[in-house]
Design an enzyme around this catalytic site. Structure first.
Site, PDB file in Angstrom:
ATOM      1  N   ASP A 112       0.855  -1.185   0.000  1.00 61.35           N
ATOM      2  CA  ASP A 112       0.000   0.000   0.000  1.00 61.35           C
ATOM      3  C   ASP A 112       0.892   1.236   0.000  1.00 61.35           C
ATOM      4  OD1 ASP A 112      -2.285   1.805   0.445  1.00 61.35           O
ATOM      5  OD2 ASP A 112      -3.331  -0.021   1.030  1.00 61.35           O
TER       6      ASP A 112
ATOM      7  N   HIS B 118      -2.939   3.078  -4.621  1.00 62.00           N
ATOM      8  CA  HIS B 118      -2.301   2.680  -3.352  1.00 62.00           C
ATOM      9  C   HIS B 118      -0.905   2.125  -3.603  1.00 62.00           C
ATOM     10  CE1 HIS B 118      -5.572   3.559  -0.627  1.00 62.00           C
ATOM     11  NE2 HIS B 118      -6.429   2.947  -1.422  1.00 62.00           N
TER      12      HIS B 118
ATOM     13  N   GLU C 174      -9.781   2.691  -5.178  1.00 57.57           N
ATOM     14  CA  GLU C 174      -9.373   4.062  -4.853  1.00 57.57           C
ATOM     15  C   GLU C 174      -8.179   4.547  -5.680  1.00 57.57           C
ATOM     16  OE1 GLU C 174     -10.937   4.425  -0.277  1.00 57.57           O
ATOM     17  OE2 GLU C 174      -8.911   3.689  -0.520  1.00 57.57           O
TER      18      GLU C 174
END
Ligand SMILES: [Zn+2]
Length: 762
Positions: free
Chosen positions: A190, A263, A326
């Site tokens: 991440d 990410h 995301e």
């Protein structure tokens, strides 16, 4: 033996058919969690000596070792496996459903199983049946017949936001196995840290595994402050192989997650050439969503394919998780390389470009005989042909994917995010926000009601997720995971789930002791005093109760002459039969804050409640637009109970709305001169909660003719001066219709959260 088996199959048929006819009957919770399909208690018990014999009929070695260790560690029982006529006998049988087993406890114990996994499940059930009291171990006579409802019973761990050691990961696997979870989703990469050694790209761990600083406290606290400590870690490939093997021995498959295209800040800190700008950034120390993601150019995709090549050698799992969530399209819109890829491949927009990115990964994994799984954002721009969807932003992604005949794993944040608060108690350690009680987890059903019977076959099961932004260590991890993992285990395993009360009793009377034996730092939130507010004609009343019927609470109050009490002779101790009354003030000039502290044996620190006894409490509120059921724990009373919502939010005191326009009316019961109107809004953008655009207040003396005040900008602690007479106050709130690009929940409707309205009268 032959005869016994015959009787057993008759038993099974008998019980299974009994079950079919008595499905409406309430299922009682057994001492086993997750509760087995059939559990029949009979008279009597067997006592275990400290040295028992087990008849070993080709029992897999790892199960022998497991049983041996569990008996020794939890109950100090020694066992030997070489006996011909042991107390416990195992028998593999054929022609029964996959992963099914039975346990028949008479004067000895007979376990039948269909697969090695089901043999392991039988052993975990057997261990939970052992009762230990003052050094004597007994087991009640009973019959168990069992098999799982869902094939995907998952737990997830984020090791990027905070790193967990090999030993800690193994302890988590032990605990998962004990409650029959069989998928471990390992979130290895991440923005805040890259945790897996990749030999072709050593900088991923040399640079990407370490960050120089981490945000202190909650990321919503502006301005953010940072500690200046280097933090991180990673697993070598040998360590990963060891953990994969360890999990296999406990019948758990590890699904690695390598995040792309978003990410990816830790990876791009090591190899900035694979971003759109090529600009050097450090490994991120703040939690959130960031604009810098992998570029969609061929070099970046090849980089990810080479990483996956090594990942596949380490993880035998059929499923490989590639994230996909995301990923802001900000950089892609400005990047010449990305725009070139779009033009050359006739791609209509950046969402379709993400789909193109994922499709290339999907093709690679499919060619290698694996299956791609990703978060529900992979639906945007078109789902890749072989992809499985993990639905986290509610159920919708799962429903869409199943309707398109793709497999899905349900993990909606509403029921599966164990990083959310589990109690609204003021004593809770810092968490990301949200409110997910044990009882709510218990209601989780992975099958969305919107699916037809044919579509439900695409639902593999469900999964609880442990994101670790606010979980810095193992102690806190266990606290957030337990006992909610037990409720999740029931939701994923049980064909007939007992009612919640019966499950809760089992936790308090038995399983909490088992968790203590396993040295688990579980939350005792269900034992805490519960506070409930009621509306009275003069104001509000506070009732304190507990799971233990007759518990007495010590109450202390500071500085409040307004509070009256139903039983004034014992003002220092309160029982669940008593109520504390807070009367509405006739004038706002002497608003009082009552601080109540409640002490109870299970609470390390006393519970603190602050009630603002003002002239608005308990007044009637009517909604023209209702709060969403997800965030409506207390109804309209939440707005006038004198209790402000917590920050970070816990969901309990806040009402959540998802409409463009919100409207509600407060009745002051008589025409009064109004000085000021105060409303509390929440700003927690990471949780998709935004301040609304504006607020307009309308006044009326008769609830028919309205005067509008000027439109005002909304703030967290909104206040508007009025100086007019009215009885009815109508509040109209207008929110933004979409969360902007580049933020968590981009494109979704933002939530508006309101905790309180207070009208100051003269
Ligand atoms: Zn680019």
């Amino acid at each position: 033996m032959q005869k016994l088996r015959f009787i057993l199959s008759i038993y099974t048929i008998f019980f299974v058919s009994c079950q079919l006819f008595t499905q409406v009957k309430e299922v009682k919770q057994s001492p086993i969690i997750p509760n087995p399909t059939v559990f029949i208690q009979s008279e009597g018990e067997i006592e275990f000596s400290s040295d028992i014999a087990i008849c070993n009929l080709n029992l897999p070695l790892e199960i022998q070792i497991y049983l041996q260790n569990q008996l020794k560690d939890l109950f100090k029982i020694k066992c030997n496996f070489n006996s011909e006529n042991g107390l416990i006998q195992f028998k593999k049988i054929v022609n029964v459903p996959t992963d099914s087993y039975t346990i028949n406890i008479t004067d000895n114990i007979l376990i039948t199983y269909s697969s090695d996994a089901s043999c392991f499940y039988a052993v975990t059930s057997l261990i939970q049946l052992i009762e230990s009291q003052s050094g004597i171990n007994t087991i009640s006579k009973c019959f168990v017949s069992d098999s799982p409802k869902f094939e995907w019973r998952g737990m997830h761990l984020d090791v990027s936001r905070h790193f967990f050691t090999v030993e800690e990961v193994k302890k988590m696997l032990d605990l998962m196995a004990f409650y029959k979870f069989n998928k471990f989703h390992w979130h290895l990469t991440d923005d805040q840290g890259w945790r897996i050694e990749i030999k072709q790209f050593p900088k991923l761990t040399a640079i990407g595994a370490w960050r120089d600083s981490t945000v202190i406290g909650h990321a919503n606290t502006i301005p953010n402050q940072y500690n200046k400590q280097r933090e991180g870690g990673f697993y070598t490939q040998d360590q990963i192989k060891d953990i994969v093997k360890y999990a296999q021995n406990k019948y758990i498959t590890i699904i690695p997650e390598i995040e792309m295209p978003g990410h990816a800040r830790a990876a791009l800190a090591a190899y900035p050439e694979f971003s759109c700008t090529g600009k050097q950034h450090g490994v991120e120390g703040l939690w959130g969503v960031f604009d810098d993601i992998y570029c969609s150019k061929k070099e970046s995709i090849d980089f990810n394919l080479k990483i996956l090549e090594e990942v596949l050698t380490l993880f035998p799992s059929e499923y490989i998780h590639i994230g996909g969530d995301e990923a802001p399209k900000t950089r892609w819109k400005e990047c010449a390389n990305c725009q070139k890829v779009m033009k050359e491949n006739n791609i209509k927009d950046e969402h379709a470009l993400q789909s193109y990115f994922i499709q290339q990964i999907d093709r690679y994994l499919t060619a290698k005989g694996r299956k791609l799984i990703g978060w529900d954002e992979i639906l945007e721009g078109g789902l890749s042909p072989n992809a499985t969807v993990m639905s986290w932003r509610g159920e919708q992604g799962g429903i869409e994917a199943a309707k398109q005949k793709h497999f899905v794993v349900m993990s909606p944040s509403s029921h599966c995010y164990f990083d959310h608060y589990q109690t609204s108690s003021s004593t809770e350690p810092l968490a990301i926000g949200g409110y997910l009680t044990l009882e709510k987890v218990y209601t989780f059903n992975p099958i969305p009601s919107a699916l037809t019977a044919q579509e439900t076959v695409f639902v593999l099961g469900g999964q609880a997720n442990l994101w670790t932004e606010y979980i810095p260590n193992m102690k806190q991890l266990e606290y957030m995971m337990f006992p909610r993992a037990l409720a999740m285990a029931q939701s994923l395993w049980c064909t007939n789930k007992p009612n919640y009360k019966s499950f809760e009793n089992e936790l308090v009377n038995h399983q909490f002791r088992v968790l203590s034996l396993m040295k688990v730092n579980y939350s005792k939130a269900i034992l805490y005093p519960k506070t409930n507010l009621i509306r009275t004609n003069k104001g509000i009343g506070l009732v304190v109760s507990s799971i233990k019927q007759d518990e007495k609470f010590e109450i202390e109050m500071v500085e409040n002459p307004i509070v009256s009490y139903s039983n004034p002779s014992v003002i220092k101790t309160l029982t669940s039969k008593d109520t504390l009354f807070f009367d509405r003030l006739s004038s706002s000039n002497n608003t009082k804050l009552a601080t109540i502290t409640i002490k109870s044996d299970v609470l390390k620190k006393p519970l603190r409640i602050e009630v603002n006894t003002n002239s608005t409490i308990g007044l009637p509120v009517s909604f023209a637009t209702s709060p969403n059921v997800k965030f409506n724990n207390r109804g309209d009373l939440a707005l006038v109970d004198g209790i402000r919502g917590a920050r970070p939010w816990k969901g309990d005191e806040w009402l959540g709305f998802d409409q463009d326009t919100i409207e509600f009316t407060l009745d002051l019961l008589a025409v009064k001169k109004i000085k000021e109107c105060k409303i509390g809004f929440l700003m927690a953008n990471g949780s998709w909660i935004y301040l609304p655009k504006n607020v307009t207040i309308f006044l009326s003396k008769d609830n028919e003719h309205w005067n509008s005040l000027h439109k005002s900008k909304a703030t967290e602690y909104f206040s508007q001066f009025v100086f007019k007479k009215a009885r009815y106050v109508k509040v109209k709130v207008v929110s933004n219709s979409k969360i902007p690009e580049g933020k968590e929940g981009a494109g979704f409707h933002p939530w508006t959260f309101i905790d309180e309205i207070e009208i100051i009268t003269k």
